[in-house]
Design a protein around this motif. Structure first.
Motif, PDB file in Angstrom:
ATOM      1  N   PRO A  27       2.924  10.211  -4.456  1.00 42.34           N
ATOM      2  CA  PRO A  27       2.292   9.238  -3.546  1.00 42.34           C
ATOM      3  C   PRO A  27       2.266   7.815  -4.080  1.00 42.34           C
ATOM      4  O   PRO A  27       1.345   7.058  -3.798  1.00 42.34           O
ATOM      5  CB  PRO A  27       0.877   9.808  -3.390  1.00 42.34           C
ATOM      6  N   THR A  28       3.295   7.407  -4.820  1.00 38.42           N
ATOM      7  CA  THR A  28       3.296   6.069  -5.424  1.00 38.42           C
ATOM      8  C   THR A  28       3.420   4.948  -4.403  1.00 38.42           C
ATOM      9  O   THR A  28       2.905   3.862  -4.628  1.00 38.42           O
ATOM     10  CB  THR A  28       4.425   5.950  -6.459  1.00 38.42           C
ATOM     11  N   SER A  29       4.105   5.179  -3.296  1.00 42.35           N
ATOM     12  CA  SER A  29       4.258   4.113  -2.300  1.00 42.35           C
ATOM     13  C   SER A  29       3.030   3.987  -1.410  1.00 42.35           C
ATOM     14  O   SER A  29       2.865   3.001  -0.706  1.00 42.35           O
ATOM     15  CB  SER A  29       5.486   4.362  -1.423  1.00 42.35           C
ATOM     16  N   ARG A  30       2.184   4.988  -1.433  1.00 40.32           N
ATOM     17  CA  ARG A  30       0.955   5.028  -0.641  1.00 40.32           C
ATOM     18  C   ARG A  30       1.211   5.006   0.868  1.00 40.32           C
ATOM     19  O   ARG A  30       0.364   4.629   1.658  1.00 40.32           O
ATOM     20  CB  ARG A  30       0.006   3.897  -1.021  1.00 40.32           C
ATOM     21  N   VAL A  31       2.423   5.396   1.270  1.00 47.86           N
ATOM     22  CA  VAL A  31       2.745   5.490   2.688  1.00 47.86           C
ATOM     23  C   VAL A  31       2.748   6.969   3.063  1.00 47.86           C
ATOM     24  O   VAL A  31       3.506   7.755   2.500  1.00 47.86           O
ATOM     25  CB  VAL A  31       4.121   4.860   3.010  1.00 47.86           C
ATOM     26  N   LEU A  32       1.859   7.307   3.992  1.00 47.73           N
ATOM     27  CA  LEU A  32       1.737   8.692   4.419  1.00 47.73           C
ATOM     28  C   LEU A  32       2.181   8.836   5.869  1.00 47.73           C
ATOM     29  O   LEU A  32       1.939   7.957   6.686  1.00 47.73           O
ATOM     30  CB  LEU A  32       0.298   9.184   4.289  1.00 47.73           C
ATOM     31  N   ARG A  36       1.131  13.180   4.583  1.00 48.69           N
ATOM     32  CA  ARG A  36       1.938  13.484   3.398  1.00 48.69           C
ATOM     33  C   ARG A  36       2.810  12.292   3.026  1.00 48.69           C
ATOM     34  O   ARG A  36       3.280  11.562   3.895  1.00 48.69           O
ATOM     35  CB  ARG A  36       2.804  14.714   3.658  1.00 48.69           C
ATOM     36  N   PRO A  37       3.064  12.102   1.711  1.00 52.17           N
ATOM     37  CA  PRO A  37       3.911  10.980   1.275  1.00 52.17           C
ATOM     38  C   PRO A  37       5.325  11.069   1.859  1.00 52.17           C
ATOM     39  O   PRO A  37       5.910  12.145   1.938  1.00 52.17           O
ATOM     40  CB  PRO A  37       3.955  11.133  -0.245  1.00 52.17           C
ATOM     41  N   GLY A  98       7.922   1.377   0.409  1.00 47.59           N
ATOM     42  CA  GLY A  98       7.798   0.859  -0.946  1.00 47.59           C
ATOM     43  C   GLY A  98       9.031   0.100  -1.398  1.00 47.59           C
ATOM     44  O   GLY A  98       9.395   0.141  -2.563  1.00 47.59           O
TER      45      GLY A  98
END
Length: 130
Positions: A27-32, A36-37, A98
């Motif tokens: 989940p580094t980009s924090r876009v779900l 879910r990532p 990201g």
């Protein structure tokens, strides 16, 4: 129209592998998407993003080749450790996550041992990307 978003828990396969694997997206980009990532073209690191496909049946794999030679030419599958050196291609031309293109359901990733990893179940069911 786009295709369903590829997210963590997507199912990927390799024709040289004995079993499907699960894609893990950190989940580094924090876009779900749907909680879910979302996968990007960079999510192709063996054993971190792409798990083992069980047993490898590619004669180009040195361990398979050695075991097969020891068995007098009878194919002997050996444990799979994908060797992926390039990102998923093609990535999305429209959706960045990201700073990297999102992985598409049609994206593939080449293994050095001759297999082509592909997404068979993208994970998302309602969210489409292009």
């Amino acid at each position: 129209m786009g295709s369903p978003a590829v997210v963590t828990s997507a199912v990927v396969t390799c024709p040289m592998g004995a079993a499907p694997a699960t894609l893990t997206v950190l989940p580094t980009s924090r876009v779900l998407v749907e909680g879910r990532p979302v996968a990007t073209v960079r999510d192709m690191i063996p054993l971190l993003n792409i798990a083992t496909f069980g047993m490898c049946m590619s004669p180009a794999n040195p361990t398979v080749a050695a075991a097969t030679a020891a068995a007098l030419g009878v194919l002997v599958p050996m444990p799979c450790v994908p060797v992926l050196s390039a990102p998923w291609l093609p990535g999305s031309a429209k959706t960045l996550v990201g700073g990297a293109p999102a992985t598409l359901q049609s994206s593939t990733c080449q293994c050095a041992y001759g297999g082509v990893v592909q997404v068979v179940v993208p994970g998302a069911t309602k969210t489409m990307i292009g």
